[in-house]
Design an enzyme around this catalytic site. Structure first.
Site, PDB file in Angstrom:
ATOM      1  N   LYS A  71      86.871 -11.366  -6.262  1.00 27.58           N
ATOM      2  CA  LYS A  71      85.951 -10.623  -6.988  1.00 27.58           C
ATOM      3  C   LYS A  71      86.474 -10.420  -8.551  1.00 27.58           C
ATOM      4  CE  LYS A  71      84.873  -5.766  -6.905  1.00 27.58           C
ATOM      5  NZ  LYS A  71      84.309  -4.450  -6.129  1.00 27.58           N
ATOM      6  N   LYS A 116      86.336  -8.596 -12.161  1.00 30.61           N
ATOM      7  CA  LYS A 116      85.877  -7.346 -12.640  1.00 30.61           C
ATOM      8  C   LYS A 116      85.052  -8.169 -14.107  1.00 30.61           C
ATOM      9  CE  LYS A 116      86.647  -3.841  -9.923  1.00 30.61           C
ATOM     10  NZ  LYS A 116      85.665  -3.153  -9.796  1.00 30.61           N
ATOM     11  N   GLU A 128      77.876  -7.372  -8.398  1.00 35.47           N
ATOM     12  CA  GLU A 128      77.776  -6.072  -8.125  1.00 35.47           C
ATOM     13  C   GLU A 128      77.757  -4.938  -9.090  1.00 35.47           C
ATOM     14  OE1 GLU A 128      81.770  -5.304  -5.986  1.00 35.47           O
ATOM     15  OE2 GLU A 128      81.336  -2.892  -5.875  1.00 35.47           O
ATOM     16  N   SER A 183      89.911  -7.924  -5.454  1.00 31.35           N
ATOM     17  CA  SER A 183      89.393  -7.367  -6.636  1.00 31.35           C
ATOM     18  C   SER A 183      90.399  -7.799  -7.478  1.00 31.35           C
ATOM     19  CB  SER A 183      89.160  -6.059  -6.507  1.00 31.35           C
ATOM     20  OG  SER A 183      88.226  -5.572  -7.653  1.00 31.35           O
ATOM     21  N   ASP A 197      81.955  -7.897 -10.435  1.00 36.04           N
ATOM     22  CA  ASP A 197      81.640  -6.451 -10.247  1.00 36.04           C
ATOM     23  C   ASP A 197      81.740  -5.932 -11.722  1.00 36.04           C
ATOM     24  OD1 ASP A 197      81.271  -3.747  -9.844  1.00 36.04           O
ATOM     25  OD2 ASP A 197      82.983  -3.600  -8.390  1.00 36.04           O
ATOM     26  N   ASP A 201      76.892  -0.652  -5.611  1.00 32.93           N
ATOM     27  CA  ASP A 201      77.931   0.146  -5.228  1.00 32.93           C
ATOM     28  C   ASP A 201      77.947   1.588  -5.550  1.00 32.93           C
ATOM     29  OD1 ASP A 201      80.687   1.227  -4.828  1.00 32.93           O
ATOM     30  OD2 ASP A 201      81.594  -0.318  -6.094  1.00 32.93           O
ATOM     31  N   LYS A 247      81.430   1.982   0.859  1.00 35.16           N
ATOM     32  CA  LYS A 247      82.801   2.803   0.672  1.00 35.16           C
ATOM     33  C   LYS A 247      82.285   4.112   1.315  1.00 35.16           C
ATOM     34  CE  LYS A 247      83.998   0.714  -3.871  1.00 35.16           C
ATOM     35  NZ  LYS A 247      83.875   1.059  -5.285  1.00 35.16           N
ATOM     36  N   GLY A 282      86.571  -1.260  -1.597  1.00 37.25           N
ATOM     37  CA  GLY A 282      87.941  -0.581  -1.558  1.00 37.25           C
ATOM     38  C   GLY A 282      88.189   0.475  -2.975  1.00 37.25           C
TER      39      GLY A 282
HETATM   40  C1  NPQ Z   1      84.719  -0.969  -7.204  1.00 30.89           C
HETATM   41  N1  NPQ Z   1      87.179  -0.666  -6.353  1.00 30.89           N
HETATM   42  O1  NPQ Z   1      84.591  -1.670  -6.095  1.00 30.89           O
HETATM   43  C2  NPQ Z   1      86.258  -0.074  -7.172  1.00 30.89           C
HETATM   44  C3  NPQ Z   1      86.443   0.324  -8.653  1.00 30.89           C
HETATM   45  C4  NPQ Z   1      87.840   1.076  -8.585  1.00 30.89           C
HETATM   46  C5  NPQ Z   1      88.774  -2.457  -5.751  1.00 30.89           C
HETATM   47  O2  NPQ Z   1      87.254  -2.813  -7.246  1.00 30.89           O
HETATM   48  C6  NPQ Z   1      91.241   4.767  -9.111  1.00 30.89           C
HETATM   49  C7  NPQ Z   1      89.974   5.095  -8.415  1.00 30.89           C
HETATM   50  C8  NPQ Z   1      91.225   3.210  -9.688  1.00 30.89           C
HETATM   51  C9  NPQ Z   1      89.175   4.511  -8.237  1.00 30.89           C
HETATM   52  C10 NPQ Z   1      89.810   1.301  -9.642  1.00 30.89           C
HETATM   53  C11 NPQ Z   1      87.549  -2.185  -6.757  1.00 30.89           C
HETATM   54  C12 NPQ Z   1      89.806   2.448  -9.209  1.00 30.89           C
HETATM   55  C13 NPQ Z   1      89.037   3.102  -8.699  1.00 30.89           C
HETATM   56  C14 NPQ Z   1      88.708   0.475  -9.273  1.00 30.89           C
HETATM   57  C15 NPQ Z   1      87.743   2.664  -8.219  1.00 30.89           C
HETATM   58  O3  NPQ Z   1      83.993  -0.862  -7.908  1.00 30.89           O
HETATM   59 MG    MG Z   2      82.394  -1.873  -7.312  1.00 32.59          MG
END
Ligand code: NPQ
Ligand code: MG
Length: 371
Positions: free
Chosen positions: A164, A166, A217, A138, A192, A242, A266, A294
């Site tokens: 992925k 953001k 996403e 990501s 995402d 998500d 998740k 994740g």
């Molecule tokens: C997602 N994760 O899929 C999340 C979002 C995310 C790997 O993109 C601290 C706690 C930092 C929770 C950063 C990825 C974070 C977090 C990103 C969650 O939406």
């Molecule tokens: Mg997400």
């Protein structure tokens, strides 16, 4: 598996500096503050991790809220129980509404203790069929498109097989077009938005269709299932949820509404690895592909995610990266990319445990509760 008595629960706050800032539509992280915990049972100990972040930016839960919910309500329920099993933890916690991330962490630790004493791995228990999983990464929002291309290129060189990006309003079409152009039509690419768009943006999001993304996403609010269903009818890019999928019931509802064609699973978001497996089962029965999300986990959560990602319905690469993607130093041995995949742990329980000196040096606060 039998019932165990919980004798003590130890909560720890750990600080893990990130190798580079991670920017999403809800904020920029430079340090991962995580809540890890240990349960001491009559059959041995087990480890859990709460995926809540420092602030309620991704979800309503955050580290302090999870800590307080555990201290005031969830841990006393465990300590006062004559005997618990991982399969009964959700029922024991039923009287506490919500707080799924806090509940998931405790269920994970009870399950780890149970499986360690039974000599069974998380993967075996959950029904994993893979020995290794394909790594995805990501990629946060960067300061410029040029910087993004450098970062993505670096991950591809390391062996990540799915990217992925953001996105948020103002950082969407241009970076996606640039990455697609530079790295070609074969790159497995998805985006995402972490709820950053409105229903009125549907026309704009349709412009992503020409880039043949694997999925988009969670573009809309977590409660906006109907908006996602409307979006899914208007764009050709598959819609993946998500934040909206907080339970197996929510997954089943989203499927029947046509609000998604792919689901990100998740365990923390849905209350634990058992509910995560149930969502996998619902999706698989409906022919809906899933992948493992994740949350910048420490090695504990990373180990459990690898086990979950080994289930047969996880047909797309997840946000499961090597430890080095996020951290120079972790509380467990690092997970590394070997031969293009990350091996699923095979030892009892999570198959990894914190290295005492590393855990101590990264811990900023500890609380022990005894029965
Ligand atoms: C997602 N994760 O899929 C999340 C979002 C995310 C790997 O993109 C601290 C706690 C930092 C929770 C950063 C990825 C974070 C977090 C990103 C969650 O939406
Ligand atoms: Mg997400």
């Amino acid at each position: 598996m039998g019932l165990v008595k919980i004798g003590a629960v130890e909560l720890r706050r750990v600080h893990l500096p990130l190798v580079r800032p991670f920017r999403t539509s809800f904020g920029t992280e430079t340090v991962r503050e995580a809540l890890v915990l240990r349960v001491v049972t009559s059959d041995g100990e087990g480890w859990g991790e709460c995926v809540a972040g420092s602030e309620p930016g991704y979800s309503s839960e955050y580290v302090d809220s999870a800590w307080l919910t555990m201290r005031k309500f969830l841990v006393p329920l465990l300590l006062d129980s004559a005997g618990v099993s991982a399969a009964g933890v959700a029922h024991l916690f039923h009287e506490v509404k919500g707080h799924r991330m806090a509940k998931a962490a405790l269920e994970m630790a009870v399950l780890d203790a149970e499986l360690r004493s039974a000599g069974m791995s998380f993967s075996q228990f959950l029904g994993g069929v893979k020995e290794a999983v394909a790594p995805g990464v990501s990629v946060g929002i960067t300061g410029s498109v040029a910087e993004l291309l450098d970062v993505v290129g670096g991950y591809l060189d390391e062996g990540y097989c799915r990217i992925k990006l953001k996105i948020e309003p103002g950082w969407d079409i241009e970076p996606v077009a640039a990455v697609r152009e530079r790295f070609g039509a074969d790159l497995m690419l998805q985006v995402d938005a972490n709820t950053a768009y409105e229903r009125s943006d549907i026309g704009h999001l349709a412009k992503l269709d020409e880039f043949a993304l694997l999925l988009i996403e969670q573009p809309l609010d977590e409660e906006d299932l109907l908006g996602h269903a409307a979006l899914a009818r208007r764009i050709s890019t598959p819609v993946c949820l998500d934040e909206s999928i907080v339970s197996a019931r929510a997954a089943a509802d989203a499927i029947s509404l046509g609000a998604r064609s792919i689901v990100n699973i998740k365990a923390g978001r849905v209350g634990g690895y058992l509910e995560a497996r149930a969502i996998h089962d619902v999706c698989r029965a409906n022919g809906v592909p899933v992948w493992c999300g994740g949350m910048l986990e420490t090695g504990l959560g990373r180990a459990a995610n690898l086990a979950l990602g080994a289930l047969p319905g996880f047909v797309l690469p997840g946000d499961i990266s090597a430890t080095a993607r996020y951290y120079r130093e972790d509380i467990t041995v690092p997970f590394v990319l070997t031969g293009g995949t990350i091996p699923v742990p095979t030892g009892p329980g999570l198959g990894v445990e914190p290295i005492p000196a590393a855990l101590d040096s990264l811990t900023t606060e500890t609380e022990v509760m005894r029965g």
